[in-house]
Design an enzyme around this catalytic site. Structure first.
Site, PDB file in Angstrom:
ATOM      1  N   ASP A   8       8.487 -16.354  64.763  1.00 52.24           N
ATOM      2  CA  ASP A   8       9.229 -17.910  64.041  1.00 52.24           C
ATOM      3  C   ASP A   8       8.228 -18.016  61.994  1.00 52.24           C
ATOM      4  O   ASP A   8       7.882 -17.093  62.696  1.00 52.24           O
ATOM      5  CB  ASP A   8       8.744 -19.003  65.591  1.00 52.24           C
ATOM      6  CG  ASP A   8       6.514 -19.329  65.403  1.00 52.24           C
ATOM      7  OD1 ASP A   8       5.923 -18.269  64.569  1.00 52.24           O
ATOM      8  OD2 ASP A   8       6.628 -20.407  66.228  1.00 52.24           O
ATOM      9  N   CYS A  65       4.891 -14.742  66.707  1.00 47.84           N
ATOM     10  CA  CYS A  65       5.136 -16.244  66.481  1.00 47.84           C
ATOM     11  C   CYS A  65       3.142 -16.806  66.321  1.00 47.84           C
ATOM     12  O   CYS A  65       2.228 -15.720  65.620  1.00 47.84           O
ATOM     13  CB  CYS A  65       4.881 -17.241  67.778  1.00 47.84           C
ATOM     14  SG  CYS A  65       4.612 -16.699  69.442  1.00 47.84           S
ATOM     15  N   THR A  67       0.343 -17.280  68.104  1.00 52.21           N
ATOM     16  CA  THR A  67      -0.507 -16.701  69.382  1.00 52.21           C
ATOM     17  C   THR A  67      -0.140 -15.583  69.766  1.00 52.21           C
ATOM     18  O   THR A  67      -0.839 -14.563  70.763  1.00 52.21           O
ATOM     19  CB  THR A  67      -0.662 -18.017  70.345  1.00 52.21           C
ATOM     20  OG1 THR A  67       0.554 -17.871  70.909  1.00 52.21           O
ATOM     21  CG2 THR A  67      -1.586 -18.953  69.703  1.00 52.21           C
ATOM     22  N   VAL A  69       1.735 -16.269  72.082  1.00 50.14           N
ATOM     23  CA  VAL A  69       1.965 -16.433  73.537  1.00 50.14           C
ATOM     24  C   VAL A  69       3.846 -16.851  74.413  1.00 50.14           C
ATOM     25  O   VAL A  69       4.304 -16.562  74.938  1.00 50.14           O
ATOM     26  CB  VAL A  69       1.243 -17.583  73.921  1.00 50.14           C
ATOM     27  CG1 VAL A  69       1.526 -18.313  75.229  1.00 50.14           C
ATOM     28  CG2 VAL A  69      -0.189 -16.281  74.116  1.00 50.14           C
ATOM     29  N   HIS A  98       0.399   2.282  81.407  1.00 51.75           N
ATOM     30  CA  HIS A  98       0.328   1.979  82.443  1.00 51.75           C
ATOM     31  C   HIS A  98       1.597   0.810  82.767  1.00 51.75           C
ATOM     32  O   HIS A  98       2.287   0.582  83.923  1.00 51.75           O
ATOM     33  CB  HIS A  98      -1.231   1.125  82.783  1.00 51.75           C
ATOM     34  CG  HIS A  98      -2.080   2.064  82.759  1.00 51.75           C
ATOM     35  ND1 HIS A  98      -3.552   2.004  83.491  1.00 51.75           N
ATOM     36  CD2 HIS A  98      -2.113   3.085  82.883  1.00 51.75           C
ATOM     37  CE1 HIS A  98      -3.744   2.774  83.193  1.00 51.75           C
ATOM     38  NE2 HIS A  98      -3.549   4.143  82.604  1.00 51.75           N
ATOM     39  N   ARG A 109      -1.624 -15.985  64.132  1.00 49.37           N
ATOM     40  CA  ARG A 109      -2.465 -17.013  63.205  1.00 49.37           C
ATOM     41  C   ARG A 109      -3.785 -16.504  64.290  1.00 49.37           C
ATOM     42  O   ARG A 109      -4.944 -17.667  64.665  1.00 49.37           O
ATOM     43  CB  ARG A 109      -2.742 -18.759  63.849  1.00 49.37           C
ATOM     44  CG  ARG A 109      -1.806 -19.172  63.099  1.00 49.37           C
ATOM     45  CD  ARG A 109      -0.957 -20.641  64.058  1.00 49.37           C
ATOM     46  NE  ARG A 109      -0.046 -21.099  63.068  1.00 49.37           N
ATOM     47  CZ  ARG A 109       1.059 -21.893  63.159  1.00 49.37           C
ATOM     48  NH1 ARG A 109       1.253 -22.499  64.048  1.00 49.37           N
ATOM     49  NH2 ARG A 109       2.107 -22.741  62.248  1.00 49.37           N
ATOM     50  N   HIS A 133       1.832   4.279  88.279  1.00 49.77           N
ATOM     51  CA  HIS A 133       2.340   3.229  87.026  1.00 49.77           C
ATOM     52  C   HIS A 133       4.130   2.256  87.152  1.00 49.77           C
ATOM     53  O   HIS A 133       4.572   1.668  87.643  1.00 49.77           O
ATOM     54  CB  HIS A 133       1.782   3.673  86.108  1.00 49.77           C
ATOM     55  CG  HIS A 133       0.077   3.891  86.044  1.00 49.77           C
ATOM     56  ND1 HIS A 133      -0.427   2.609  86.122  1.00 49.77           N
ATOM     57  CD2 HIS A 133      -0.095   4.874  84.976  1.00 49.77           C
ATOM     58  CE1 HIS A 133      -1.582   3.692  85.346  1.00 49.77           C
ATOM     59  NE2 HIS A 133      -1.676   4.642  85.016  1.00 49.77           N
TER      60      HIS A 133
END
Ligand code: RB5
Length: 147
Positions: A8, A65, A67, A69, A98, A109, A133
């Site tokens: 972004d 972006c 973060t 997240v 894994h 940021r 896994h």
């Protein structure tokens, strides 16, 4: 490898540097992100890269972006996607070994460019280990299939 990259407005500069880094490492980088600093919605770019990975148009994806997240949450809504937000190389490596992550996300940021490059290198150098896994990743995908 062919790597889709999305971002972004918070991560235009870091995206460009990571694209150059991917090329230095011998990979092909496909830009699905914004090249504008104008405010936009990370979900758009998370979805674009996730759909390209799910369709096997690219081998793997990288999302950036502010973060890491929001853009990873959006990507993880696409079937078949396992996007991992990583702020250091060890988690990035283990997310491949894994969890068979197929998208790496981080925050422009949150971390600096040198750490971002170390994370990308660790992630790309790692291989999924399978075995126990695989059983656990299969369980994650069964949850998705049941939704
Ligand atoms: C944009 O301001 C910011 O919210 C976004 O880049 C990201 O950090 C969201 O998770």
């Amino acid at each position: 490898m062919k790597i889709g990259i999305g971002n972004d407005h918070a991560a235009v500069g870091m995206k460009n540097e990571i694209m150059d880094f991917l090329k230095e490492l011998g990979h092909e980088a496909v830009n699905f992100g914004t090249d504008s600093n104008a405010s936009c919605s990370y979900a758009v770019y998370g979805e674009k890269v996730a759909r390209a990975v799910a369709a096997k148009d690219v081998d793997l994806g990288i999302l950036i972006c502010g973060t890491g997240v929001g853009i990873s949450l959006a990507a993880n809504k696409v079937k078949g996607i396992r996007a991992a937000v990583c702020s250091e190389p060890c988690t990035a490596r283990l997310s491949r070994q894994h969890n068979n992550s197929n998208i790496l996300a981080f925050g422009a940021r949150i971390i600096g460019i040198e750490t971002a490059k170390e994370i990308v290198k660790a992630w790309l150098d790692a291989q999924f280990e399978g075995g126990r896994h695989q059983t656990r990743v299969d369980m994650i995908m069964e949850i998705e299939a049941g939704e």
